[in-house]
Design an enzyme around this catalytic site. Structure first.
Site, PDB file in Angstrom:
ATOM      1  N   MET A  58     -46.308   3.525 108.980  1.00 17.85           N
ATOM      2  CA  MET A  58     -45.703   3.680 107.649  1.00 17.85           C
ATOM      3  C   MET A  58     -47.052   3.438 106.772  1.00 17.85           C
ATOM      4  O   MET A  58     -47.057   3.745 105.331  1.00 17.85           O
ATOM      5  CB  MET A  58     -44.700   2.780 107.242  1.00 17.85           C
ATOM      6  CG  MET A  58     -43.462   3.077 108.220  1.00 17.85           C
ATOM      7  SD  MET A  58     -41.885   2.110 108.067  1.00 17.85           S
ATOM      8  CE  MET A  58     -42.582   0.705 109.092  1.00 17.85           C
ATOM      9  N   THR A  60     -51.539   1.656 106.171  1.00 15.62           N
ATOM     10  CA  THR A  60     -52.849   1.224 106.732  1.00 15.62           C
ATOM     11  C   THR A  60     -53.000   0.007 106.155  1.00 15.62           C
ATOM     12  O   THR A  60     -52.591  -0.147 105.141  1.00 15.62           O
ATOM     13  CB  THR A  60     -53.812   2.227 106.522  1.00 15.62           C
ATOM     14  OG1 THR A  60     -53.632   3.601 107.107  1.00 15.62           O
ATOM     15  CG2 THR A  60     -55.320   1.794 107.118  1.00 15.62           C
ATOM     16  N   LYS A  76     -51.609  -3.816 102.540  1.00 19.77           N
ATOM     17  CA  LYS A  76     -50.920  -2.680 103.214  1.00 19.77           C
ATOM     18  C   LYS A  76     -50.651  -1.430 102.088  1.00 19.77           C
ATOM     19  O   LYS A  76     -49.902  -1.620 101.068  1.00 19.77           O
ATOM     20  CB  LYS A  76     -49.586  -3.254 103.759  1.00 19.77           C
ATOM     21  CG  LYS A  76     -48.873  -2.560 104.619  1.00 19.77           C
ATOM     22  CD  LYS A  76     -48.155  -3.233 105.724  1.00 19.77           C
ATOM     23  CE  LYS A  76     -47.951  -2.460 107.020  1.00 19.77           C
ATOM     24  NZ  LYS A  76     -47.401  -3.231 108.048  1.00 19.77           N
ATOM     25  N   ASP A 170     -37.136  -4.112 112.286  1.00 19.44           N
ATOM     26  CA  ASP A 170     -38.235  -3.419 113.097  1.00 19.44           C
ATOM     27  C   ASP A 170     -39.006  -4.715 113.702  1.00 19.44           C
ATOM     28  O   ASP A 170     -40.177  -4.871 113.676  1.00 19.44           O
ATOM     29  CB  ASP A 170     -39.147  -2.806 112.176  1.00 19.44           C
ATOM     30  CG  ASP A 170     -40.260  -1.836 113.045  1.00 19.44           C
ATOM     31  OD1 ASP A 170     -39.811  -1.458 114.134  1.00 19.44           O
ATOM     32  OD2 ASP A 170     -41.475  -1.454 112.451  1.00 19.44           O
TER      33      ASP A 170
END
Length: 675
Positions: A58, A60, A76, A170
């Site tokens: 999603m 880098t 991010k 997650d």
């Protein structure tokens, strides 16, 4: 370290039409290539991008310097394709705000969020050190002690989020960061939810890390706190054995097994694992959400209970799984290594349209590819069809008897009575009235009042087979723990002491102190020894050391004025005296510490005070006795030498040399003439 490339093809329906396929999950990468145009750039006139540290499905992640607050941060930046969805941007901002409200030592702090060149970004706490995935690769597997301790730390962080009604969705080793000091930190709260919600809404797919997806996420895309508990249980399994419980050549195979197979007890593959740990893993990873702990806090209570029940030998037990590298997970000539073909870190899109709850799939032992049972029957010989027909006839003939046995006979299951939230006495009466046998289990709970039912197994809508007892989980109320003594402890030890006491860190402030060294605790709240709920945050005041002060100019002030001004700064004074031809007696000539120099309270400053001019007039001593004359001259600061014919002590002074009234240097010798 090489980045893992998933060799298996993506299922045709796994990629949403408006979102390109996601690359593998966050992996450590070599230094960014020169073409990464973000390196060296400044985001929002504040964040200077220094280097790329990871890339995920999603976003880098870069290390950057926050010029405004002079600190390193993790930047991010979401992949550009996500910016095309206005719905995602709205959800992303919502989740970022929610994550920023989380304050817990085990959660990576969110500092800021914004948009650069049309792409959303997050600014987070920079955490040095590896993630749990790297640690597992380097270790192969972990001891029971380390696995349980890491699980407890992850669950403590998740419990804080669950209390704030925020679900991670997650949880995986890549999102568990391991700093050199203090507890592990869980990253990316809310991010997966933002992406998954817009993916499900626009494409009917669910995005997630396949090895850790709870069955309900696979079948419906819906997740609550129990989905995080499931993922934590899968991670515990993986920490103990060195690999996750399910794998396959394609993501859908792994998802299928989550839906249709219970996570096996770890001892099935490692007989040395204690029974208590088996039961813990099975409880955390129950396929039905109602059969799992209701949230991370309830799961944490189970972990602590299991850890307390194990001996030191059992805690120190460890498997022999060898350390691995990313290369070990690649596929060579169609043959797989001992590791899962679908790595734990792979982020995939699974179509919610595939009803995996009812799909029948068998995994071929040769190639691990899905084989439909219908297709298998179609290829069966005719004799097999005759056998199947015969068996079917026998089944139909006895269907009435079988139906009676299971629906109303001895094999029937009892419908579970809903007693969740009721007092135990009330629940007891209802269960006895329904003839439901049960075992009572007591657990601490943060929100359910003491004596009330937290949950039941089976759940309120479930059925209890006649050969089983129900489990009624009754609340002991919120758990109380003792506050440790943090006073005079160094900053780096505070978090460890609080983690051991199972208390979260609260507000940290700083004050100057003359008594407590810099970086050590001056005071704390609550006080040491207090018994408090385990959710109570402990605030500490850290010492900044002695307070700095800037030296002022006290020259040409009187002795009294200078000493008063220096004392007001919290400094001590060392006065010395000296002659001065220019500075009036009693006035400060100079100071040992220059004006503007930084000192600290309690330091000593030397000042030099004038004794006046060094020259003085020689007093007139004519007519005085020799003794009187000598005393007067010495009082004026001179050394006296007496000249006389006989005994001077009986004589009378008649002159001096130099003569009276002459200016002479103090300390010089004056000749006294006595007759």
């Amino acid at each position: 370290m090489e980045e893992y490339k998933d060799p298996s093809p993506e299922p045709e329906d796994s990629v949403p039409s408006d979102l390109p396929p996601a690359p593998p999950g966050d992996e450590e990468l070599p230094p960014a290539p020169p073409e990464d145009v973000l390196i060296g750039s400044t985001i929002d006139s504040r964040y200077v991008v220094k280097e790329r540290v990871a890339r995920g499905g999603m976003a880098t992640v870069y290390k950057a310097d926050d010029r405004r607050l002079d600190r390193p941060v993790a930047l991010k930046i979401m992949h550009p394709h996500l910016a095309e969805s206005a719905d995602f941007v709205v959800r992303f901002r919502r989740e970022a705000r929610a994550a920023a409200r989380l304050t817990h030592p085990g959660i990576v702090a969110v500092y800021d969020q914004g948009v650069t060149q049309g792409t959303s970004y997050l600014v987070m706490e920079f955490v040095g050190g590896p993630n749990l995935r790297t640690h597992l690769r380097e270790s192969g597997c972990l001891s029971v002690r380390e696995a349980l301790d890491l699980t407890a730390q992850v669950l403590e962080a998740l419990a804080s989020a669950h209390r704030a009604h925020l679900v991670h969705r997650d949880v995986k080793p890549e999102n568990v960061l391991m700093p050199a000091e203090g507890p592990v930190k869980v990253a990316d709260f809310g991010l997966a939810r933002a992406v998954s919600e817009v993916t499900a809404a626009t494409t009917g797919s669910v995005l997630g890390t396949v090895a850790y997806l709870a069955p309900e996420i696979v079948t419906s895309g819906i997740a609550d706190a129990r989905a995080d508990v499931y993922a934590a249980g899968v991670m515990l399994y993986e920490m103990l054995l060195g690999h996750p419980p399910f794998y396959g050549d394609q993501p859908i195979q792994v998802a299928y097994r989550h839906v249709h197979e219970g996570v096996p007890a770890p001892s099935a593959n490692a007989p040395w694992i204690p029974t208590e740990v088996d039961e813990l893993v099975v409880a955390l990873t129950a396929r039905m959400p109602d059969e799992r702990p209701v949230d991370a806090n309830a799961a944490l209570a189970l972990v602590h209970k299991v850890r307390a029940a194990l001996s030191d030998d059992a805690l120190d037990a460890k498997g022999d799984t060898p350390a691995t590298t990313i290369a070990d997970q690649t596929v060579d000539s169609g043959k797989t290594s001992h590791l899962p073909p679908i790595p734990s870190s792979t982020t995939v899109n699974l179509s919610l349209g595939k009803d995996l709850a009812t799909t029948k799939m068998e995994l071929s032992p040769q190639d691990k590819t899905p084989v439909s049972l219908i297709d298998k029957f179609k290829s069966a010989p005719k004799k097999l069809w005759l056998l199947i027909a015969l068996v079917t006839a026998l089944v139909l003939a006895s269907a009435g008897g079988i139906a009676w046995y299971f629906l109303s006979g001895p094999g029937s299951a009892l419908p579970m009575v809903d007693v969740v939230g009721r007092t135990y006495d009330d629940a007891l009466k209802r269960l006895e009235d329904a003839d439901i046998p049960f075992d009572k289990v007591e657990e601490y709970h943060d929100t359910v009042a003491k004596g009330n039912v937290i949950s039941t197994d089976p759940g309120p809508e479930g059925k209890l087979p006649k050969d089983r007892k129900a489990r009624i989980i009754v609340s002991l109320g919120i758990e109380y723990v003792t506050v440790p003594d943090l006073r005079n402890q160094p900053n780096y030890a505070v978090q460890e002491l609080l983690t051991t006491a199972r208390l979260p860190m609260g507000e940290v402030t700083e004050e100057y102190s003359d008594l407590i060294g810099e970086g050590h605790v001056i005071s704390q709240n609550p006080a040491p020894g207090d018994s408090v709920p385990h959710t109570t945050t402990v605030a500490v005041v850290l010492s900044k050391g002695r307070e700095p002060v800037t030296m002022i100019d006290v020259t040409k002030k009187t002795r009294e004025e200078a000493m008063k001004a220096i004392a007001a700064l919290g400094l001590l004074v060392n006065p010395v005296e000296a002659f001065s031809e220019e500075i009036e007696q009693g006035t400060v000539i100079s100071q040992g510490t220059p004006t503007g120099e930084t000192l600290h309270k309690g330091d000593t400053v030397t000042i030099t005070i004038s004794k006046g001019s060094e020259l003085a007039p020689i007093p007139n001593v004519r007519g005085r006795t020799a003794a009187q004359a000598k005393a007067l001259l010495e009082e004026a600061g001179f050394v006296v030498s007496i000249e006389n014919l006989n005994s001077w002590a009986l004589g009378i002074a008649h002159s001096t040399s130099p003569s009276a009234g002459t200016m002479a240097k103090r300390g010089s010798t004056i000749v006294l003439n006595v007759a």
